[in-house]
Design an enzyme around this catalytic site. Sequence first.
Site, PDB file in Angstrom:
ATOM      1  CG  HIS A 164     -13.957  -8.648 -10.415  1.00  0.00           C
ATOM      2  ND1 HIS A 164     -15.020  -7.901 -10.817  1.00  0.00           N
ATOM      3  CD2 HIS A 164     -14.469  -9.628  -9.918  1.00  0.00           C
ATOM      4  CE1 HIS A 164     -16.172  -8.084 -10.107  1.00  0.00           C
ATOM      5  NE2 HIS A 164     -15.812  -9.480  -9.606  1.00  0.00           N
ATOM      6  CE  LYS A 175      -9.440   5.995 -13.438  1.00  0.00           C
ATOM      7  NZ  LYS A 175     -10.758   5.442 -13.759  1.00  0.00           N
ATOM      8  NE  ARG A 176      -6.234   1.500  -3.845  1.00  0.00           N
ATOM      9  CZ  ARG A 176      -6.355   0.480  -2.856  1.00  0.00           C
ATOM     10  NH1 ARG A 176      -7.453   0.077  -2.205  1.00  0.00           N
ATOM     11  NH2 ARG A 176      -5.267   0.010  -2.415  1.00  0.00           N
ATOM     12  CE  LYS A 221      -7.139   1.117 -11.120  1.00  0.00           C
ATOM     13  NZ  LYS A 221      -8.269   0.759 -11.515  1.00  0.00           N
ATOM     14  CB  THR A 272     -17.682   0.937 -11.756  1.00  0.00           C
ATOM     15  OG1 THR A 272     -16.786   0.757 -10.483  1.00  0.00           O
ATOM     16  CG2 THR A 272     -18.147  -0.454 -12.313  1.00  0.00           C
ATOM     17  CE  LYS A 289     -19.850   4.046  -9.320  1.00  0.00           C
ATOM     18  NZ  LYS A 289     -18.564   3.612  -8.394  1.00  0.00           N
TER      19      LYS A 289
HETATM   20  C1  26Q Z   1      -6.003 -10.457  -3.624  1.00  0.00           C
HETATM   21  C2  26Q Z   1      -5.171 -11.173  -2.768  1.00  0.00           C
HETATM   22  C3  26Q Z   1      -4.747 -10.921  -1.542  1.00  0.00           C
HETATM   23  C4  26Q Z   1      -4.825  -9.469  -1.160  1.00  0.00           C
HETATM   24  C5  26Q Z   1      -5.753  -8.939  -1.902  1.00  0.00           C
HETATM   25  C6  26Q Z   1      -6.215  -9.120  -3.146  1.00  0.00           C
HETATM   26  C7  26Q Z   1      -7.107  -8.540  -3.792  1.00  0.00           C
HETATM   27  C8  26Q Z   1      -7.820  -7.426  -3.320  1.00  0.00           C
HETATM   28  C9  26Q Z   1      -8.895  -6.606  -4.118  1.00  0.00           C
HETATM   29  C10 26Q Z   1      -7.307  -8.413  -5.512  1.00  0.00           C
HETATM   30  C11 26Q Z   1      -7.842  -7.796  -6.289  1.00  0.00           C
HETATM   31  C12 26Q Z   1      -8.552  -6.673  -5.522  1.00  0.00           C
HETATM   32  C13 26Q Z   1      -9.647  -5.589  -6.289  1.00  0.00           C
HETATM   33  C14 26Q Z   1      -9.719  -5.764  -7.255  1.00  0.00           C
HETATM   34  C15 26Q Z   1     -10.554  -4.772  -8.255  1.00  0.00           C
HETATM   35  O1  26Q Z   1     -11.128  -4.078  -7.733  1.00  0.00           O
HETATM   36  N1  26Q Z   1     -11.085  -4.972  -9.502  1.00  0.00           N
HETATM   37  C16 26Q Z   1     -11.641  -4.175 -10.312  1.00  0.00           C
HETATM   38  O2  26Q Z   1     -13.052  -4.552 -10.154  1.00  0.00           O
HETATM   39  C17 26Q Z   1     -14.008  -3.555 -10.826  1.00  0.00           C
HETATM   40  C18 26Q Z   1     -15.216  -4.291 -10.675  1.00  0.00           C
HETATM   41  O3  26Q Z   1     -15.409  -5.384 -11.579  1.00  0.00           O
HETATM   42  C19 26Q Z   1     -13.503  -3.398 -12.320  1.00  0.00           C
HETATM   43  O4  26Q Z   1     -14.523  -2.341 -12.601  1.00  0.00           O
HETATM   44  C20 26Q Z   1     -12.301  -2.973 -12.303  1.00  0.00           C
HETATM   45  O5  26Q Z   1     -11.564  -2.767 -14.085  1.00  0.00           O
HETATM   46  C21 26Q Z   1     -11.207  -3.710 -11.602  1.00  0.00           C
HETATM   47  O6  26Q Z   1      -9.916  -3.170 -11.607  1.00  0.00           O
END
Ligand code: 26Q
Length: 812
Positions: free
Chosen positions: A346, A532-533, A538, A640, A644
Amino acid sequence: MNKTEFKQSFSRRLAEKFAMGVTDASPNELYQTLGSLMTSAYSQNWQQTWKDYREAEQKQAYYFSIEFLPGKMLKSNLLNMGWLDLVTEGLSELGINLDDLAEVEPDMALGNGGLGRLASCFMDSIASMGLPGNGNGIRYKYGLFKQRFVDNYQVELPDEWLQNGNLWEVRKESKAVDVRIGGDVYMSHDEFGILKPNYHGGMILRAVPYDTGMVGYQNGTVNTMRLWSVEISPEEEERYRSIEDRRAVEDLTSVLYPDDSNEAGRKLRLSQEYFFVSAGVQSILRYYKQLNKPIDDINQYIAIHINDTHPAMCVAEFMRLLVDEQELGWERAWNLTQEVMSYTNHTIMAEALEKWSINMMKSVCPRIYQIIEEIDRRFVEEMTGVHDFDLIQRTRIIQNNQVHMAHLAIIGSHSTNGVAKLHSDLLKSVVLHDFYLIYPARFNNKTNGIAMRRWTQLANPALSKVLDKTIGNSWRKKPSDLRLLLNYEEDDQVLDMLDQAKLENKARLANYIQEHYGIKVNTHAIFDVQIKRLHAYKRQLLNLLHIIKLYLDLKENPELPIEPRVFIFGAKAAPSYHYAKSIIKVINETARLINQDTTINDKLKVVFLENYNVSLAERIIPAADVSEQISLASKEASGTSNMKLMLNGAVTIATLDGANVEIRDAVGDENIAIFGLTESEVYQYYENKNYSSAEIYRENAVIHKVVKTLIDGTIPNIFAEGQEIFDSLIKYNDEFFVLRDFEDYCSAQESVNQAYQEKRRWLQISLRNIANAGRFSSDNTVQRYADDIWQIEPVFAHEDDRGVTQHDSYLL
Ligand code: 26Q
């Protein structure tokens, strides 16, 4: 069920549960009552679905994800059960407003953002397609933190979502499994000469599953999302007497890590990962054993999906169970593992790629580490002579005392996919290029999608009504039928209805803003949304700099012919992400400055909504005119919310990044505002190392003027934060090319401003966005996973005990 029956049952259930009548009950009591009617109604279908799957003996998929982000479930379950209209009317006849009940339900926010929300859209679609698929994750006691602004700074509060219980979940004590964490392990031969692990010390934790029904859209299928919670196992009770010891155990499933796309590297996080992986894989194996099929056939019955690398230890845990417990030889076990596992990437941001130190992994799951070592050893052995030495060194799992989780996931599975075309191409050509050389056939694309029903029928009833009136209601089951709307792009009546629906949604959001923030916004202004985050890549900062430019322009010339605009932000920053928090502070202070300035004739308003979450998204998205998708090209895997917003008729202003590329292909260049560097131009800058933001700052007078406001006192109360952001742009050479894209962004914004002034053209563009959004239904996405990766098929329902075909009705 008819309305009278529903009203009777509702009143009876309320009396049974609370010994009360409708007029005395609180919204929460009414919510509990309705929920309990619903769960009793679908539990029959749920049980039947389990039974059908068992009897059909077809392959099932298990979606392992450390995050799920369903939001509220009351209305989506009502919709999927086919009860929504009847219940709305029935309650209303009892003097109850369904929305007041829905409001009481806390958001289930066991996810950070896109990845978790995608998992929940997939769960909805898998059930709605009648596919045998299950979720597997963690039941965090605290979801993603609640965001408040204090003095315009982000402050985090705990999200105590379970305080009033959770009526959708069922604790399944009988399905608990033990998970071993910590301790030591050594191997020795048992009495039959088989190499077996001997464990010493460590903790044996009880993993207890809480199952939640995933109700399919009017098809009688109820799948299961299984979330694991830690408990002290009864046999170990006496070992955990002290409060500290008990706390150490409970901590394991206590909080969701709030770091979006940033590796936290903490031991507790690794323990969480192993805990839900081990519990999930063990319970799958236990189920499979009950089927009495040969273990060698397991790949024909089970598919395990690894959602990002967080559950990558599935590979090693599956090997452990096959080798240590089922006593399979390594090679047979390995072939099965690769066939069962598949992996989705991702992100391409380097800092999000998970790596764990050997020491930490040894201390959390020593046997798993041994198995990973052996996988790595055999990988190197197998590749030697086939590929060159350097390539093997770059792709092996263990390097520099670290375990590379993506490498484990790719080597241990048969499929690696990205989440949008551009992203999947970048995986092949750059990020995972080395692996692409070794395993070209494993790489594929699965463009993300969204649960259409939630984002239209539930979030936007006004638009849904217009669609029904115009193109009939087939789009509700078949989103591709939204294309029928294209027949009406010259129909002024339809355009007017779309306009009215949007206005209604904007008024609703405007009320919310007025109520919560005391800011009055003009519903005829352009509602320009970035939700978004908060992350540097971003580029919320790019949006902010454009706002500052407009403000300066208006100060100079209050008569400037721009359409009034309301800029709306929603974003949480990871609590440890200092820079992101500074951006929030500066946006908030800029908002205060602009909103209070009476000299600009209310042409600009800036609103940063607190605590962005799924429920707030459902409020904002239907009201959006403009969708900001402005990440630096190559950085956003897919996105995503872009889908929407498009579906709800917003016009996208976008870089050619992630799924924006496919949105452009869907609507055509005239119906989207594209700007900025392309992915290959970005990579050229990297290669030539010839980007200089300081040069742009020196030579471009407009940019100079705008950027300087960060440090010259124009924006009050941002002494440190303004300097920090200024430095990121000028001193540290603007990592995400904000200044490089600024002018082009401003032109794109100007073209949006112009288009909005031509009302009819604007409405046509909006219509074309809605009409072309059908392809982004997660029903389609999930179907592609089912066909290409999991090889699963719908299980056709049988008649249940009552002689009712399991395809339509849920009985009271
Ligand atoms: C990893 C290690 C330790 C702690 C936290 C994490 C961690 C947590 C959440 C790493 C990544 C995430 C989330 C990533 C994420 O939301 N990515 C998004 O995924 C979406 C669905 O595929 C995409 O549409 C977005 O582009 C992408 O940023």
